[in-house]
Design a protein around this motif. Structure first.
Motif, PDB file in Angstrom:
ATOM      1  N   GLY A 127       0.792  -1.225   0.000  1.00 53.35           N
ATOM      2  CA  GLY A 127       0.000   0.000   0.000  1.00 53.35           C
ATOM      3  C   GLY A 127       0.823   1.273   0.000  1.00 53.35           C
ATOM      4  O   GLY A 127       0.297   2.347  -0.259  1.00 53.35           O
ATOM      5  N   ALA A 128       2.127   1.153   0.265  1.00 54.25           N
ATOM      6  CA  ALA A 128       2.985   2.341   0.296  1.00 54.25           C
ATOM      7  C   ALA A 128       3.136   2.916  -1.115  1.00 54.25           C
ATOM      8  O   ALA A 128       3.225   2.181  -2.096  1.00 54.25           O
ATOM      9  CB  ALA A 128       4.354   2.008   0.867  1.00 54.25           C
ATOM     10  N   THR A 129       3.165   4.232  -1.205  1.00 51.96           N
ATOM     11  CA  THR A 129       3.376   4.911  -2.487  1.00 51.96           C
ATOM     12  C   THR A 129       4.864   4.901  -2.802  1.00 51.96           C
ATOM     13  O   THR A 129       5.692   5.162  -1.936  1.00 51.96           O
ATOM     14  CB  THR A 129       2.864   6.359  -2.420  1.00 51.96           C
ATOM     15  N   ILE A 130       5.197   4.604  -4.056  1.00 55.77           N
ATOM     16  CA  ILE A 130       6.568   4.607  -4.546  1.00 55.77           C
ATOM     17  C   ILE A 130       6.764   5.864  -5.376  1.00 55.77           C
ATOM     18  O   ILE A 130       5.920   6.218  -6.201  1.00 55.77           O
ATOM     19  CB  ILE A 130       6.853   3.363  -5.425  1.00 55.77           C
ATOM     20  N   GLU A 137       5.090  10.547  -8.242  1.00 55.22           N
ATOM     21  CA  GLU A 137       4.526   9.261  -7.866  1.00 55.22           C
ATOM     22  C   GLU A 137       4.644   8.276  -9.025  1.00 55.22           C
ATOM     23  O   GLU A 137       4.323   8.593 -10.174  1.00 55.22           O
ATOM     24  CB  GLU A 137       3.062   9.419  -7.466  1.00 55.22           C
ATOM     25  N   VAL A 138       5.121   7.066  -8.715  1.00 53.75           N
ATOM     26  CA  VAL A 138       5.267   6.007  -9.712  1.00 53.75           C
ATOM     27  C   VAL A 138       4.124   5.014  -9.599  1.00 53.75           C
ATOM     28  O   VAL A 138       3.530   4.614 -10.588  1.00 53.75           O
ATOM     29  CB  VAL A 138       6.621   5.283  -9.542  1.00 53.75           C
ATOM     30  N   GLY A 139       3.818   4.590  -8.391  1.00 50.76           N
ATOM     31  CA  GLY A 139       2.776   3.598  -8.175  1.00 50.76           C
ATOM     32  C   GLY A 139       2.713   3.235  -6.709  1.00 50.76           C
ATOM     33  O   GLY A 139       3.197   3.972  -5.852  1.00 50.76           O
ATOM     34  N   LYS A 140       2.119   2.067  -6.439  1.00 50.62           N
ATOM     35  CA  LYS A 140       1.966   1.605  -5.061  1.00 50.62           C
ATOM     36  C   LYS A 140       2.479   0.171  -4.953  1.00 50.62           C
ATOM     37  O   LYS A 140       2.428  -0.599  -5.908  1.00 50.62           O
ATOM     38  CB  LYS A 140       0.507   1.660  -4.631  1.00 50.62           C
ATOM     39  N   ILE A 141       2.962  -0.159  -3.752  1.00 56.02           N
ATOM     40  CA  ILE A 141       3.404  -1.530  -3.503  1.00 56.02           C
ATOM     41  C   ILE A 141       2.173  -2.410  -3.364  1.00 56.02           C
ATOM     42  O   ILE A 141       1.291  -2.145  -2.559  1.00 56.02           O
ATOM     43  CB  ILE A 141       4.270  -1.623  -2.233  1.00 56.02           C
ATOM     44  N   GLU A 142       2.133  -3.450  -4.199  1.00 55.66           N
ATOM     45  CA  GLU A 142       1.013  -4.388  -4.165  1.00 55.66           C
ATOM     46  C   GLU A 142       1.344  -5.641  -3.364  1.00 55.66           C
ATOM     47  O   GLU A 142       0.468  -6.225  -2.739  1.00 55.66           O
ATOM     48  CB  GLU A 142       0.614  -4.770  -5.596  1.00 55.66           C
ATOM     49  N   ALA A 143       2.613  -6.049  -3.399  1.00 56.66           N
ATOM     50  CA  ALA A 143       3.015  -7.251  -2.666  1.00 56.66           C
ATOM     51  C   ALA A 143       4.511  -7.202  -2.377  1.00 56.66           C
ATOM     52  O   ALA A 143       5.276  -6.584  -3.120  1.00 56.66           O
ATOM     53  CB  ALA A 143       2.689  -8.508  -3.467  1.00 56.66           C
ATOM     54  N   VAL A 144       4.907  -7.856  -1.292  1.00 57.41           N
ATOM     55  CA  VAL A 144       6.311  -8.035  -0.946  1.00 57.41           C
ATOM     56  C   VAL A 144       6.508  -9.517  -0.687  1.00 57.41           C
ATOM     57  O   VAL A 144       5.893 -10.083   0.210  1.00 57.41           O
ATOM     58  CB  VAL A 144       6.703  -7.217   0.311  1.00 57.41           C
ATOM     59  N   VAL A 151       5.262  -3.633  -7.748  1.00 57.88           N
ATOM     60  CA  VAL A 151       4.808  -2.243  -7.821  1.00 57.88           C
ATOM     61  C   VAL A 151       3.750  -2.154  -8.909  1.00 57.88           C
ATOM     62  O   VAL A 151       3.978  -2.579 -10.041  1.00 57.88           O
ATOM     63  CB  VAL A 151       5.974  -1.280  -8.142  1.00 57.88           C
ATOM     64  N   ALA A 152       2.594  -1.611  -8.557  1.00 53.20           N
ATOM     65  CA  ALA A 152       1.502  -1.432  -9.519  1.00 53.20           C
ATOM     66  C   ALA A 152       1.441   0.036  -9.908  1.00 53.20           C
ATOM     67  O   ALA A 152       1.282   0.909  -9.057  1.00 53.20           O
ATOM     68  CB  ALA A 152       0.185  -1.878  -8.912  1.00 53.20           C
ATOM     69  N   ALA A 154      -0.385   2.826 -12.859  1.00 50.85           N
ATOM     70  CA  ALA A 154      -1.723   2.947 -13.432  1.00 50.85           C
ATOM     71  C   ALA A 154      -1.919   1.997 -14.613  1.00 50.85           C
ATOM     72  O   ALA A 154      -3.049   1.641 -14.943  1.00 50.85           O
ATOM     73  CB  ALA A 154      -1.973   4.391 -13.869  1.00 50.85           C
ATOM     74  N   LYS A 155      -0.798   1.559 -15.249  1.00 50.95           N
ATOM     75  CA  LYS A 155      -0.904   0.744 -16.455  1.00 50.95           C
ATOM     76  C   LYS A 155      -0.420  -0.693 -16.316  1.00 50.95           C
ATOM     77  O   LYS A 155      -0.789  -1.541 -17.115  1.00 50.95           O
ATOM     78  CB  LYS A 155      -0.111   1.403 -17.582  1.00 50.95           C
ATOM     79  N   THR A 156       0.467  -0.960 -15.369  1.00 45.66           N
ATOM     80  CA  THR A 156       1.075  -2.287 -15.315  1.00 45.66           C
ATOM     81  C   THR A 156       1.509  -2.628 -13.902  1.00 45.66           C
ATOM     82  O   THR A 156       1.402  -1.818 -12.992  1.00 45.66           O
ATOM     83  CB  THR A 156       2.284  -2.373 -16.279  1.00 45.66           C
ATOM     84  N   LYS A 157       2.036  -3.840 -13.756  1.00 42.29           N
ATOM     85  CA  LYS A 157       2.632  -4.296 -12.507  1.00 42.29           C
ATOM     86  C   LYS A 157       4.030  -4.793 -12.834  1.00 42.29           C
ATOM     87  O   LYS A 157       4.235  -5.412 -13.877  1.00 42.29           O
ATOM     88  CB  LYS A 157       1.824  -5.426 -11.881  1.00 42.29           C
ATOM     89  N   ALA A 158       4.968  -4.523 -11.940  1.00 38.10           N
ATOM     90  CA  ALA A 158       6.341  -4.965 -12.151  1.00 38.10           C
ATOM     91  C   ALA A 158       6.922  -5.444 -10.837  1.00 38.10           C
ATOM     92  O   ALA A 158       6.674  -4.845  -9.797  1.00 38.10           O
ATOM     93  CB  ALA A 158       7.181  -3.824 -12.710  1.00 38.10           C
ATOM     94  N   LYS A 159       7.690  -6.527 -10.907  1.00 42.52           N
ATOM     95  CA  LYS A 159       8.405  -7.024  -9.734  1.00 42.52           C
ATOM     96  C   LYS A 159       9.820  -6.475  -9.780  1.00 42.52           C
ATOM     97  O   LYS A 159      10.528  -6.654 -10.776  1.00 42.52           O
ATOM     98  CB  LYS A 159       8.420  -8.547  -9.710  1.00 42.52           C
ATOM     99  N   LEU A 160      10.205  -5.815  -8.696  1.00 35.84           N
ATOM    100  CA  LEU A 160      11.531  -5.224  -8.592  1.00 35.84           C
ATOM    101  C   LEU A 160      12.242  -5.796  -7.377  1.00 35.84           C
ATOM    102  O   LEU A 160      11.610  -6.069  -6.352  1.00 35.84           O
ATOM    103  CB  LEU A 160      11.426  -3.706  -8.429  1.00 35.84           C
ATOM    104  N   PRO A 161      13.582  -5.943  -7.447  1.00 33.42           N
ATOM    105  CA  PRO A 161      14.307  -6.399  -6.260  1.00 33.42           C
ATOM    106  C   PRO A 161      14.303  -5.297  -5.200  1.00 33.42           C
ATOM    107  O   PRO A 161      14.270  -4.106  -5.529  1.00 33.42           O
ATOM    108  CB  PRO A 161      15.717  -6.658  -6.789  1.00 33.42           C
ATOM    109  N   LYS A 162      14.343  -5.697  -3.948  1.00 37.38           N
ATOM    110  CA  LYS A 162      14.372  -4.710  -2.864  1.00 37.38           C
ATOM    111  C   LYS A 162      15.554  -3.758  -3.013  1.00 37.38           C
ATOM    112  O   LYS A 162      15.478  -2.602  -2.614  1.00 37.38           O
ATOM    113  CB  LYS A 162      14.424  -5.411  -1.506  1.00 37.38           C
TER     114      LYS A 162
END
Length: 199
Positions: A127-130, A137-144, A151-152, A154-162
């Motif tokens: 839920g944190a804003t990135i 603002e880039v997006g929000k954390i959807e899962a860890v 990170v979600a 408005a258009k996509t979701k991407a998995k990034l390393p911590k």
């Protein structure tokens, strides 16, 4: 080890791509080096022409020729640069040969700001804003999940390393805008879904 992980983030953050593109890509924050004094080491070997000569006591400049700081020590893994405010260990591949000496893709103010941000605890919560460059603002954390953060935008979701995240004034930051992250996610998706050409 916590230091090794932060050190790896520095390498990803400051690796200089071929000129002139390196001035166009915002970089994530490096981490502050430990403040204990390290013994002076021999300069890092320079295998190819055009590689920077890194030696203790040498000055480091930004891409426009502004002074960033002084190299305090050099070893095989990197160089400790003192800005007068912070000491930051940067991997040797973060440096390029400039007209006046070794250079990095950050100004003194940017390196000091990044070192200060890296010293803040990193909180990657659902839920944190990135944020990206210029605190956009880039997006929000959807899962860890383990070492990956989804990170979600408005258009996509991407998995990034911590290790792609640093703590900024407003919260977690990455070195990309939402549009850049969307483009990178789209390119990664296309490359994994493109069928191989039969020979």
């Amino acid at each position: 080890m916590k230091f090794d992980r932060k050190f790896l983030m520095i390498g990803a953050a400051l690796a200089l791509p071929a000129a002139p593109a390196f001035a166009q890509t915002p970089m994530p924050a490096p981490t502050a080096a430990p403040t204990q004094s390290a013994p002076a080491a021999n300069p890092a070997p320079t295998a190819a022409a055009g590689q920077p000569q890194l030696a203790a006591g040498g000055k480091v400049y930004d891409t426009k020729g502004g002074e960033v700081g002084t190299i305090e020590s050099v070893d095989a893994s990197g160089a400790v640069v003192s800005t007068g405010t912070n000491k930051v260990k940067l991997p040797t591949n973060s440096f390029a040969a400039g007209k006046t000496g070794p250079m990095i893709a950050m100004t003194k103010a940017e390196l000091d700001a990044a070192a200060g941000a890296a010293a803040k605890p990193l909180a990657l919560n659902v839920g944190a804003t990135i944020y990206g460059p210029q605190n956009a603002e880039v997006g929000k954390i959807e899962a860890v999940e383990g070492d990956l953060v989804t990170v979600a935008t408005a258009k996509t979701k991407a998995k990034l390393p911590k290790s792609a995240f640093a703590m900024g004034d407003n919260g977690p930051v990455i070195g990309m805008t939402a549009a850049q992250l969307d483009a990178a996610a789209g390119a990664a998706s296309a490359s994994t879904s493109t069928p191989a050409n039969p020979s």
